[in-house]
Motif scaffolding. Structure first.
Motif, PDB file in Angstrom:
ATOM      1  N   ALA A 149       0.979  -1.318   0.002  1.00 55.00           N
ATOM      2  CA  ALA A 149       0.394   0.266   0.248  1.00 55.00           C
ATOM      3  C   ALA A 149       1.006   0.959   0.320  1.00 55.00           C
ATOM      4  O   ALA A 149       0.142   2.763  -0.543  1.00 55.00           O
ATOM      5  N   VAL A 150       2.090   1.112   0.833  1.00 55.46           N
ATOM      6  CA  VAL A 150       2.825   2.597   0.856  1.00 55.46           C
ATOM      7  C   VAL A 150       3.260   2.967  -0.435  1.00 55.46           C
ATOM      8  O   VAL A 150       3.868   3.546  -1.102  1.00 55.46           O
ATOM      9  N   HIS A 151       3.764   1.241  -1.468  1.00 51.06           N
ATOM     10  CA  HIS A 151       4.632   1.383  -2.848  1.00 51.06           C
ATOM     11  C   HIS A 151       3.711   1.967  -3.968  1.00 51.06           C
ATOM     12  O   HIS A 151       3.862   3.118  -4.392  1.00 51.06           O
ATOM     13  N   ASN A 152       2.725   1.754  -2.997  1.00 49.93           N
ATOM     14  CA  ASN A 152       0.768   2.123  -4.173  1.00 49.93           C
ATOM     15  C   ASN A 152       1.141   3.636  -4.693  1.00 49.93           C
ATOM     16  O   ASN A 152       0.585   4.163  -5.189  1.00 49.93           O
ATOM     17  N   GLN A 153       1.273   3.930  -2.716  1.00 52.22           N
ATOM     18  CA  GLN A 153       0.350   5.587  -2.332  1.00 52.22           C
ATOM     19  C   GLN A 153       2.044   6.431  -3.135  1.00 52.22           C
ATOM     20  O   GLN A 153       1.784   7.451  -3.503  1.00 52.22           O
ATOM     21  N   THR A 154       3.422   5.871  -3.414  1.00 50.63           N
ATOM     22  CA  THR A 154       3.991   6.636  -3.689  1.00 50.63           C
ATOM     23  C   THR A 154       4.010   6.638  -5.163  1.00 50.63           C
ATOM     24  O   THR A 154       4.797   7.626  -6.303  1.00 50.63           O
ATOM     25  N   LYS A 155       3.332   5.715  -6.214  1.00 50.53           N
ATOM     26  CA  LYS A 155       3.234   5.586  -7.484  1.00 50.53           C
ATOM     27  C   LYS A 155       1.498   5.945  -7.635  1.00 50.53           C
ATOM     28  O   LYS A 155       1.433   6.456  -8.848  1.00 50.53           O
ATOM     29  N   GLY A 156       0.655   6.954  -6.594  1.00 48.28           N
ATOM     30  CA  GLY A 156      -0.496   7.442  -7.181  1.00 48.28           C
ATOM     31  C   GLY A 156      -1.221   5.822  -7.320  1.00 48.28           C
ATOM     32  O   GLY A 156      -2.132   6.544  -8.081  1.00 48.28           O
TER      33      GLY A 156
END
Length: 310
Positions: free
Chosen positions: A114-121
């Motif tokens: 989820a954190v990785h996805n957040q950084t990628k929007g």
């Protein structure tokens, strides 16, 4: 009862916190150099420096060495003969349990992704694992594992307890539970969805989880280690993680610190925190309270708490 107890502490913060302690002469000594005096009733070594500073105690008159960790592996070989050492039972259990449950939830619910996805929007939703109805094996049933258990039970998990010997114990609410012996571990591992290690490091536990034991874990099981890194054979864990068959949530590893470029970093199915399970804001006031209690024990001629070496 008017006896002054001489205490050495390794940092200014502890020094300031003990200034108001009645009947205490507090000295600042980080043990990087010679002691300020030869007679010190209670010595508190630095938290992060391992056993190396203990050589400074040779030839000194010390009533008690107050370790700031629960674990004390390697201390027996470094502590001068005849000195008593108390560990920090009562200081770290709650914080370690918080982190153990936290990294377990993070691994089960996909927080890292989820954190990785957040950084990628990226908005990516899928059904995740959880804790409810999972079978959790607690390996080790001391203070840390009991604190973990107290925090896990409200999540409606099924807990299996394993310790060095089989026995029954009573939970705080009065329920009597069975604790399996370590000789039953291999038969129990294939049934667990989550295996949580809360063991101390000893000759008996070093390398306990190698290739053969890891292979006994069920597919997609999660291995959580908040005990000591060398309990798990790192190369064997990496090999198993690289297959994608099991997962891991680790606050302790071997070696520490984990070197840059180590293959464990590249295992996407491993969630890693840097051995800070017991190092929360709760630590300082709790170690201060423990030191003050030890002072009172020494003043009264009583045996101090938590003696693990003497």
């Amino acid at each position: 009862m008017n006896t002054t107890i001489v205490v050495s502490v390794p940092d200014e913060r502890l020094l300031a916190s003990l200034e108001d302690a009645e009947g205490v002469e507090c000295l600042l000594w980080d043990m990087s150099g010679e002691a300020p005096r030869n007679d010190i009733d209670l010595v508190v070594p630095p938290y992060w420096d391992g056993v190396r500073p203990l050589a400074r105690l040779e030839g000194m008159n010390v009533q008690l060495v107050q370790w700031q960790s629960i674990g004390f592996d390697g201390v027996a070989n470094a502590l001068p003969a005849g000195m008593r050492l108390a560990n920090a039972t009562s200081v770290h259990e709650t914080a370690t349990a918080e982190l153990a449950v936290g990294i377990t939830i993070a691994a089960q619910r996909g927080f890292a992704e989820a954190v990785h996805n957040q950084t990628k929007g990226l908005w990516h939703n899928e059904t995740r694992r959880g804790l409810a109805d999972k079978r959790v094996l607690l390996l080790g049933y001391g203070g840390v594992s009991k604190a973990i258990e107290a925090r896990l039970l409200p999540f409606e998990v099924d807990i299996t307890r394993v310790a060095s010997r089989a026995r029954t114990e009573q939970l705080p609410g009065g329920e009597t539970v069975s604790v399996h012996g370590i000789d039953e571990l291999d038969a129990l591992l294939p049934e667990a969805d989550i295996v949580m290690i809360g063991l101390p490091l000893s000759d008996a536990t070093r390398g306990l989880f190698g290739r053969e034991r890891l292979a006994l874990m069920r597919d997609d099981a999660l291995l959580v280690n908040v005990g000591r890194g060398p309990i798990v054979v790192t190369d064997d864990l990496v090999a198993e993680l690289q297959t994608g068959r099991i997962r891991a949530a680790l606050d302790v590893v071997d070696p520490e610190p984990l070197p840059e470029g180590h293959p464990l970093w590249a295992c996407e199915n491993a969630f890693i925190t840097p051995h800070n399970g017991g190092d929360s804001q709760a630590m300082h006031p709790r170690i201060v309270r423990l030191i003050k209690r030890q002072v009172e024990h020494l003043r009264a001629g009583e045996t101090p708490e938590n003696i693990v070496l003497s």
